[in-house]
Motif scaffolding. Structure first.
Motif, PDB file in Angstrom:
ATOM      1  N   ASN A  35      11.406  -3.422 -17.195  1.00  0.00           N
ATOM      2  CA  ASN A  35      11.101  -2.216 -17.938  1.00  0.00           C
ATOM      3  C   ASN A  35      12.012  -2.106 -19.173  1.00  0.00           C
ATOM      4  OD1 ASN A  35      10.952   0.581 -18.735  1.00  0.00           O
ATOM      5  ND2 ASN A  35      10.483   1.187 -16.665  1.00  0.00           N
ATOM      6  N   LEU A  36      11.412  -2.044 -20.365  1.00  0.00           N
ATOM      7  CA  LEU A  36      12.190  -1.993 -21.600  1.00  0.00           C
ATOM      8  C   LEU A  36      13.074  -0.757 -21.677  1.00  0.00           C
ATOM      9  CD1 LEU A  36       9.498  -3.106 -24.205  1.00  0.00           C
ATOM     10  CD2 LEU A  36      11.200  -4.510 -23.042  1.00  0.00           C
ATOM     11  N   ARG A  37      12.659   0.296 -21.006  1.00  0.00           N
ATOM     12  CA  ARG A  37      13.422   1.546 -21.046  1.00  0.00           C
ATOM     13  C   ARG A  37      14.850   1.340 -20.549  1.00  0.00           C
ATOM     14  NH1 ARG A  37      11.895   6.956 -17.523  1.00  0.00           N
ATOM     15  NH2 ARG A  37      13.296   8.415 -18.576  1.00  0.00           N
ATOM     16  N   ALA A  43       2.746  -2.773 -17.735  1.00  0.00           N
ATOM     17  CA  ALA A  43       2.302  -3.842 -18.631  1.00  0.00           C
ATOM     18  C   ALA A  43       1.715  -3.263 -19.916  1.00  0.00           C
ATOM     19  CB  ALA A  43       1.275  -4.721 -17.927  1.00  0.00           C
ATOM     20  N   ILE A  44       0.924  -2.193 -19.784  1.00  0.00           N
ATOM     21  CA  ILE A  44       0.304  -1.580 -20.961  1.00  0.00           C
ATOM     22  C   ILE A  44       1.356  -0.983 -21.886  1.00  0.00           C
ATOM     23  CG2 ILE A  44      -1.140   0.351 -21.718  1.00  0.00           C
ATOM     24  CD1 ILE A  44      -2.903  -0.186 -19.252  1.00  0.00           C
ATOM     25  N   THR A  45       2.298  -0.219 -21.320  1.00  0.00           N
ATOM     26  CA  THR A  45       3.318   0.399 -22.166  1.00  0.00           C
ATOM     27  C   THR A  45       4.235  -0.655 -22.782  1.00  0.00           C
ATOM     28  OG1 THR A  45       4.649   0.790 -20.167  1.00  0.00           O
ATOM     29  CG2 THR A  45       3.320   2.616 -20.966  1.00  0.00           C
ATOM     30  N   THR A  46       4.513  -1.725 -22.033  1.00  0.00           N
ATOM     31  CA  THR A  46       5.342  -2.804 -22.578  1.00  0.00           C
ATOM     32  C   THR A  46       4.624  -3.511 -23.722  1.00  0.00           C
ATOM     33  OG1 THR A  46       6.412  -3.152 -20.427  1.00  0.00           O
ATOM     34  CG2 THR A  46       6.542  -4.952 -22.017  1.00  0.00           C
ATOM     35  N   ALA A  47       3.336  -3.789 -23.530  1.00  0.00           N
ATOM     36  CA  ALA A  47       2.556  -4.451 -24.579  1.00  0.00           C
ATOM     37  C   ALA A  47       2.507  -3.600 -25.841  1.00  0.00           C
ATOM     38  CB  ALA A  47       1.151  -4.740 -24.065  1.00  0.00           C
ATOM     39  N   ARG A  48       2.388  -2.305 -25.664  1.00  0.00           N
ATOM     40  CA  ARG A  48       2.355  -1.416 -26.828  1.00  0.00           C
ATOM     41  C   ARG A  48       3.686  -1.431 -27.569  1.00  0.00           C
ATOM     42  NH1 ARG A  48      -0.884   3.960 -24.632  1.00  0.00           N
ATOM     43  NH2 ARG A  48      -2.972   3.232 -25.184  1.00  0.00           N
ATOM     44  N   GLN A  49       4.769  -1.377 -26.815  1.00  0.00           N
ATOM     45  CA  GLN A  49       6.084  -1.363 -27.444  1.00  0.00           C
ATOM     46  C   GLN A  49       6.353  -2.649 -28.222  1.00  0.00           C
ATOM     47  OE1 GLN A  49       6.883   2.162 -27.075  1.00  0.00           O
ATOM     48  NE2 GLN A  49       8.828   1.140 -27.319  1.00  0.00           N
ATOM     49  N   ASP A  57       3.926  -4.753 -29.247  1.00  0.00           N
ATOM     50  CA  ASP A  57       2.760  -5.093 -30.066  1.00  0.00           C
ATOM     51  C   ASP A  57       2.216  -6.473 -29.704  1.00  0.00           C
ATOM     52  OD1 ASP A  57       0.793  -4.630 -31.936  1.00  0.00           O
ATOM     53  OD2 ASP A  57       1.968  -5.412 -33.622  1.00  0.00           O
ATOM     54  N   ILE A  58       1.988  -6.662 -28.412  1.00  0.00           N
ATOM     55  CA  ILE A  58       1.419  -7.915 -27.919  1.00  0.00           C
ATOM     56  C   ILE A  58       0.231  -7.587 -27.026  1.00  0.00           C
ATOM     57  CG2 ILE A  58       3.585  -9.207 -28.046  1.00  0.00           C
ATOM     58  CD1 ILE A  58       3.997  -8.681 -25.088  1.00  0.00           C
ATOM     59  N   ALA A  59      -0.511  -8.616 -26.659  1.00  0.00           N
ATOM     60  CA  ALA A  59      -1.706  -8.415 -25.840  1.00  0.00           C
ATOM     61  C   ALA A  59      -1.328  -8.138 -24.388  1.00  0.00           C
ATOM     62  CB  ALA A  59      -2.600  -9.650 -25.911  1.00  0.00           C
ATOM     63  N   VAL A  60      -2.141  -7.312 -23.761  1.00  0.00           N
ATOM     64  CA  VAL A  60      -1.970  -7.060 -22.328  1.00  0.00           C
ATOM     65  C   VAL A  60      -2.436  -8.298 -21.573  1.00  0.00           C
ATOM     66  CG1 VAL A  60      -2.671  -5.606 -20.384  1.00  0.00           C
ATOM     67  CG2 VAL A  60      -2.361  -4.605 -22.657  1.00  0.00           C
ATOM     68  N   PRO A  61      -1.698  -8.761 -20.570  1.00  0.00           N
ATOM     69  CA  PRO A  61      -2.104  -9.971 -19.843  1.00  0.00           C
ATOM     70  C   PRO A  61      -3.452  -9.790 -19.154  1.00  0.00           C
ATOM     71  CG  PRO A  61      -0.370  -8.809 -18.661  1.00  0.00           C
ATOM     72  CD  PRO A  61      -0.472  -8.166 -20.014  1.00  0.00           C
TER      73      PRO A  61
END
Length: 256
Positions: A247-249, A217-223, A225-229
């Motif tokens: 997973n965006l990867r 969730a943290i790495t996805t939010a960073r990618q 640029d949104i808030a972590v749930p």
């Protein structure tokens, strides 16, 4: 996110980081605690003997050389004896046996061979790349690396070969890591979907979120640029990750 950053920084400076990384490469291909000593023994063989054993192992359809290495390390009991001698010479035996801490953390134990021969975290992609090469290509690379080198053991020549392989070899290894990781991810998704079909109950959704859900969730939010749930339940985390196509990867985004 500050806690996550602190954890990542600690991992990058961990004294056993290299051992965990190189041992993890083996663990992900089916190596376990019973291969800790044989892997050490294999790396102590003359490089040509080691490669000949890989070439002679029973082939597995579609398998790369790591699968052959597992076969060799599982089938030759003398490699365990050789591996124990390596640990004895390095002063790493605990009361004449493998360190119990390594048995609790197989990746650390499996990575001792790489650590003993000087491989670092920076060598991990090149290390993986070697085992993807066609056998004739690998033999030529090791032959060139062995020229003029005093230590002809596989582990020592391996280190030189990784250095001479440079960025092209590292790129091959990075691609193999990606394929390995995607295969595990797809298999996890299939297992989860199958579990949902066989167990339609929703009690799992009320359990605390898994640590890997939090990291993803943290790495996805960073990618993105949104808030972590803010939700902390496993079901909420699963829904959020699914909605974000994580997973965006492996799902069309940048690496997460």
């Amino acid at each position: 996110m500050a806690d996550f950053d602190a954890q990542q920084s600690a991992l990058e400076h961990h004294p056993n980081r290299a051992a965990y990384m190189h041992g993890g490469m083996l663990a992900e291909r089916g190596f376990g605690t019973e291969q800790i000593l044989p892997v050490l023994g294999f790396h102590s063989l003359d490089w040509s003997d080691a490669l000949t054993r890989l070439e002679a192992s029973t082939p597995v359809d579609g398998a790369d050389l790591l699968d052959r290495l597992l076969i060799v390390c599982t089938s030759d009991p003398m490699l365990e004896v050789s591996g124990e001698r390596v640990l004895h010479d390095l002063g790493l035996l605990k009361r004449g046996r493998v360190d119990p801490f390594w048995l609790k953390r197989p990746k650390l134990g499996l990575g001792q061979a790489a650590k003993a021969f000087g491989l670092t975290a920076a060598h991990i992609d090149g290390h993986r790349g070697l085992y993807v090469l066609a056998q004739p290509t690998l033999r030529r690379l090791l032959e060139r690396a062995a020229v003029g080198q005093a230590d002809q053991r596989f582990g020592a020549v391996l280190l030189t070969a990784i250095g001479s392989g440079g960025e092209p070899l590292a790129a091959i290894g990075a691609a193999a890591y990606y394929r390995d990781a995607e295969a595990r991810y797809r298999a996890d998704c299939d297992r989860f979907a199958d579990h949902q079909r066989r167990h339609p109950g929703r009690r799992w959704r009320l359990k605390p979120a898994l640590s890997r859900q939090g990291h993803l969730a943290i790495t996805t939010a960073r990618q993105k640029d949104i808030a972590v749930p803010a939700e902390r339940m496993r079901g909420h985390a699963a829904d959020w990750l699914a909605n974000q196509n994580a997973n965006l990867r492996f799902n069309g985004g940048d690496e997460a």
